[in-house]
Design a protein around this motif. Structure first.
Motif, PDB file in Angstrom:
ATOM      1  N   GLN A  62       0.844  -1.132  -0.211  1.00 44.74           N
ATOM      2  CA  GLN A  62       0.001  -0.068  -0.335  1.00 44.74           C
ATOM      3  C   GLN A  62       0.953   1.206  -0.061  1.00 44.74           C
ATOM      4  OE1 GLN A  62      -2.891  -0.384   3.054  1.00 44.74           O
ATOM      5  NE2 GLN A  62      -3.999  -1.998   1.922  1.00 44.74           N
ATOM      6  N   SER A  63       1.810   1.223   0.549  1.00 39.25           N
ATOM      7  CA  SER A  63       2.848   2.299   0.657  1.00 39.25           C
ATOM      8  C   SER A  63       4.136   2.033   1.669  1.00 39.25           C
ATOM      9  CB  SER A  63       2.113   3.522   1.762  1.00 39.25           C
ATOM     10  OG  SER A  63       1.904   3.155   2.915  1.00 39.25           O
ATOM     11  N   LEU A  64       5.099   2.879   1.255  1.00 37.29           N
ATOM     12  CA  LEU A  64       6.246   2.746   2.049  1.00 37.29           C
ATOM     13  C   LEU A  64       6.216   3.616   3.264  1.00 37.29           C
ATOM     14  CD1 LEU A  64       9.000   3.118  -0.819  1.00 37.29           C
ATOM     15  CD2 LEU A  64       8.152   1.144   0.180  1.00 37.29           C
ATOM     16  N   VAL A  65       6.781   3.316   4.452  1.00 38.18           N
ATOM     17  CA  VAL A  65       6.841   4.206   5.503  1.00 38.18           C
ATOM     18  C   VAL A  65       8.296   4.794   5.614  1.00 38.18           C
ATOM     19  CG1 VAL A  65       6.757   4.215   8.023  1.00 38.18           C
ATOM     20  CG2 VAL A  65       5.577   2.495   6.776  1.00 38.18           C
ATOM     21  N   VAL A  66       8.296   6.287   5.260  1.00 40.91           N
ATOM     22  CA  VAL A  66       9.438   6.863   5.511  1.00 40.91           C
ATOM     23  C   VAL A  66       9.519   7.837   6.669  1.00 40.91           C
ATOM     24  CG1 VAL A  66      10.882   8.529   4.004  1.00 40.91           C
ATOM     25  CG2 VAL A  66       9.303   6.856   2.895  1.00 40.91           C
ATOM     26  N   GLU A  67      10.780   7.790   7.260  1.00 38.80           N
ATOM     27  CA  GLU A  67      11.079   8.712   8.316  1.00 38.80           C
ATOM     28  C   GLU A  67      12.429   9.309   8.247  1.00 38.80           C
ATOM     29  OE1 GLU A  67      10.692   6.233  11.842  1.00 38.80           O
ATOM     30  OE2 GLU A  67       8.734   5.593  11.514  1.00 38.80           O
ATOM     31  N   ASN A  68      12.342  10.648   8.170  1.00 36.80           N
ATOM     32  CA  ASN A  68      13.440  11.407   8.152  1.00 36.80           C
ATOM     33  C   ASN A  68      14.154  11.145   6.867  1.00 36.80           C
ATOM     34  OD1 ASN A  68      13.280  12.666  10.629  1.00 36.80           O
ATOM     35  ND2 ASN A  68      14.103  10.914  11.771  1.00 36.80           N
TER      36      ASN A  68
END
Length: 143
Positions: A62-68
Motif C-alpha cells: 500500500q505504501s512505504l513508511v518513510v521517516e527522516n
C-alpha cells in the motif's frame, strides 16, 4: 525483498547470508509463478521458510513508511493478514518482475501468450510471418 521470482529469491538469499532477518514479499499466491505451478511454488516456499526466510504471498503493498528521508517499513496486506500492517525494515531490495511490453503487438492483432508476450515459433516468428520477436517480449511454448 519485494519479488518472489528467481532474482528476488537470489537477492533474499544474499541478504540472509549477510545475517539479516529476511522477508520475501510476493504478489502471487505462490513463489516463482512464472516458472512453477502452485504445488511447486508452495514446496519451494516450505524449503525457503525452513532456512529462516519469511515468505509473504498474496502481498499487496500500500505504501512505504518513510521517516527522516529513510524507508523504515512497508505497509501491506498479504494472504495471512487481511488488514494492513507495517513490516519494519532496515533495507529494502526491489526485484519486481519483468513484464513483456506487448501493447503494440496487441494493437496490431498479433497473437499474445496467456501470460503476455508475443507468441513465437522456433524461428522467433509471430503470428504475422513478417514480424519477429525476441527477448522478454517473446513467448515460446508458453514461457
Amino acid at each position: 525483498v519485494i519479488g518472489g521470482g528467481l532474482l528476488g529469491l537470489e537477492a533474499a538469499k544474499a541478504v540472509y547470508d549477510l545475517g539479516q532477518e529476511t522477508h520475501v514479499l510476493e504478489m502471487a499466491p505462490f513463489l516463482m509463478p512464472t516458472q512453477l505451478d502452485q504445488g511447486g511454488g508452495k514446496a519451494l516456499q516450505s524449503k525457503i521458510e525452513e532456512m529462516g526466510i519469511e515468505v509473504h504471498t498474496g502481498s499487496r503493498l500500500q505504501s512505504l513508511v518513510v521517516e527522516n528521508g529513510k524507508v523504515t517499513g512497508v505497509k501491506l496486506t498479504d494472504s495471512a493478514h487481511e488488514e494492513p500492517y507495517i513490516l519494519e525494515l532496515d533495507m529494502l531490495v526491489v526485484s519486481a518482475g519483468i513484464r513483456p511490453r506487448d501493447e503494440l503487438a496487441r494493437g496490431c492483432g498479433i497473437e499474445i501468450g496467456a501470460r503476455g508476450g508475443v507468441v513465437v515459433d522456433s524461428r522467433m516468428r509471430s503470428s504475422d510471418p513478417t514480424i519477429f520477436a525476441l527477448g522478454e517480449v517473446a513467448s515460446y511454448k508458453g514461457m
